[in-house]
Design an enzyme around this catalytic site. Structure first.
Site, PDB file in Angstrom:
ATOM      1  N   TYR A  91       1.024  -1.039   0.106  1.00  0.00           N
ATOM      2  CA  TYR A  91      -0.234  -0.122  -0.061  1.00  0.00           C
ATOM      3  C   TYR A  91       1.129   1.211   0.621  1.00  0.00           C
ATOM      4  O   TYR A  91       2.006   1.242   0.271  1.00  0.00           O
ATOM      5  CB  TYR A  91      -0.780  -0.245   0.873  1.00  0.00           C
ATOM      6  CG  TYR A  91      -1.976   0.934   1.291  1.00  0.00           C
ATOM      7  CD1 TYR A  91      -2.746   0.495   0.199  1.00  0.00           C
ATOM      8  CD2 TYR A  91      -2.627   2.129   1.985  1.00  0.00           C
ATOM      9  CE1 TYR A  91      -4.194   0.906  -0.031  1.00  0.00           C
ATOM     10  CE2 TYR A  91      -3.657   2.929   1.977  1.00  0.00           C
ATOM     11  CZ  TYR A  91      -4.719   2.603   1.141  1.00  0.00           C
ATOM     12  OH  TYR A  91      -5.738   3.277   0.395  1.00  0.00           O
ATOM     13  N   SER A 191     -19.657  -5.237  -3.864  1.00  0.00           N
ATOM     14  CA  SER A 191     -19.189  -4.879  -2.945  1.00  0.00           C
ATOM     15  C   SER A 191     -19.110  -3.535  -2.197  1.00  0.00           C
ATOM     16  O   SER A 191     -20.393  -2.757  -2.256  1.00  0.00           O
ATOM     17  CB  SER A 191     -17.093  -3.805  -3.970  1.00  0.00           C
ATOM     18  OG  SER A 191     -18.078  -2.491  -4.436  1.00  0.00           O
ATOM     19  N   TYR A 282     -10.410   3.053  -8.751  1.00  0.00           N
ATOM     20  CA  TYR A 282     -10.562   3.538  -7.813  1.00  0.00           C
ATOM     21  C   TYR A 282      -9.902   2.265  -6.735  1.00  0.00           C
ATOM     22  O   TYR A 282      -9.800   2.071  -5.897  1.00  0.00           O
ATOM     23  CB  TYR A 282     -11.678   4.132  -7.049  1.00  0.00           C
ATOM     24  CG  TYR A 282     -12.583   2.979  -6.594  1.00  0.00           C
ATOM     25  CD1 TYR A 282     -12.919   2.242  -5.650  1.00  0.00           C
ATOM     26  CD2 TYR A 282     -13.552   2.614  -8.052  1.00  0.00           C
ATOM     27  CE1 TYR A 282     -14.114   1.532  -5.843  1.00  0.00           C
ATOM     28  CE2 TYR A 282     -14.845   1.834  -8.398  1.00  0.00           C
ATOM     29  CZ  TYR A 282     -15.350   0.795  -6.884  1.00  0.00           C
ATOM     30  OH  TYR A 282     -15.955   0.160  -6.704  1.00  0.00           O
TER      31      TYR A 282
END
Length: 324
Positions: A91, A191, A282
């Site tokens: 990340y 999601s 995204y």
């Protein structure tokens, strides 16, 4: 409840949309900490070795309460893909190790320092930014790292408030000026973000075309998404068929596409965008690149944008401090 075998769990077992509910009523309590393991991975950017991160369930003493600190009992904390990416070290934001996992959650204020002005015992709070470390039973945090939320909303809704719904709202409002009757197409519609998109778009009067993967229980999933307010639910396979033309007889072609998958799904969604439409990426759950035909740029002038909620918060933090 806190899993007792967390050190043996594969990250795939922790993918969304799990919620961990810490045991309350004792202090110190268990904290899920990330520690560097003895194994060294030699291949990394720059040629420097990197320790592989592992998850360990530990009992830690709660820090002493400072004048500007808040003592919080965690009520619930979700497990998001970004949390797993942080554990994996992939990340963009990584906490120095050892660190406590979890970026999102809701807690109840137990005690405040004498200089704390905005919070009091009994208030519910959520993290103001990424990296707070919410996978714990209790913690002491600076006042400015917390945001107060109403107590009359469901605990699990409060615990998942700061990432997925905010991402959905910003993407629906920041990239195209949509009006009631316009449409949006999105993949991974089941999601957390996808479900928020459906509900917010419904409130705005915007039609949603929702793409999901085929599965044995597809009718149940379609029924659930339609109950949330979805207008159309289709599979990845249906997205590629000529019958899509029939769908657009009842709903206009979308001006906005929301992508968190990548690969073929993205390319197929792009084909259905209106000229001058925008695709916002995204996420990349398929771990495949976004591939765009040159003709989409030349003849239809489509735009490809990206969105990251963490960056949005950073970009707008100063305006909020100034009252903007």
């Amino acid at each position: 409840r806190w899993p007792t075998d967390v050190t043996r769990r594969d990250p795939a077992d922790l993918l969304p949309w799990g919620i961990w509910l810490p045991e309350g009523g004792h202090c110190p309590g268990p904290t899920l900490s990330l520690h560097p393991a003895p194994q060294i991975i030699p291949s990394c950017p720059g040629g420097q070795p990197v320790s592989r991160a592992v998850s360990v369930l530990k009992d830690l003493e709660v820090a002493k309460l400072g004048d500007s600190d808040v003592h919080v009992k965690m009520l619930a904390a979700p497990i998001n893909p970004a949390d797993i990416n942080m554990i994996q070290g992939t990340y963009p934001i990584l906490s120095p190790l050892p660190a406590v996992g979890g970026n999102e959650g809701v807690g109840e204020v137990l005690e405040v320092g004498r200089r704390v002005a905005t919070l009091r015992p009994g208030d519910w709070v959520i993290p103001a930014s990424t990296g707070l470390g919410t996978w714990r039973t209790r913690g002491v945090f600076p006042e400015e790292t917390l945001l107060k939320v109403p107590r009359d909303i469901p605990v699990l809704s409060a615990a998942t408030l700061s990432v997925n719904p905010c991402t959905a709202y910003r993407m629906l409002t920041d990239f195209q000026s949509l009006a009631p009757g316009d449409s949006v197409i999105q993949n991974a519609a089941n999601s957390g973000v996808g479900q928020a998109v459906i509900q917010i778009a419904k409130a705005f009067g915007i039609k949603t075309i929702n793409v999901v993967r085929d599965r044995p229980d597809l009718p149940k999933l379609v029924e659930r998404l339609m109950a949330m307010g979805a207008d159309h639910v289709i599979t990845e396979e249906m997205l590629r068929k000529p019958e899509m033309k029939d769908l657009f007889k009842s709903v206009p072609k979308p001006r906005l596409a929301l992508n968190c998958v990548g690969g073929k799904s993205t390319t197929e969604m792009l084909r259905h965008l209106q000229p001058k439409g925008t695709m916002v990426t995204y996420g990349g759950m398929a771990k495949q690149p976004v591939t765009v035909p040159v003709s989409a740029f030349i003849f239809r002038d489509v735009q490809l944008r990206g969105f990251w909620m963490t960056q949005w918060k950073k970009d707008h933090a100063q305006g909020e401090q100034d009252g903007g």
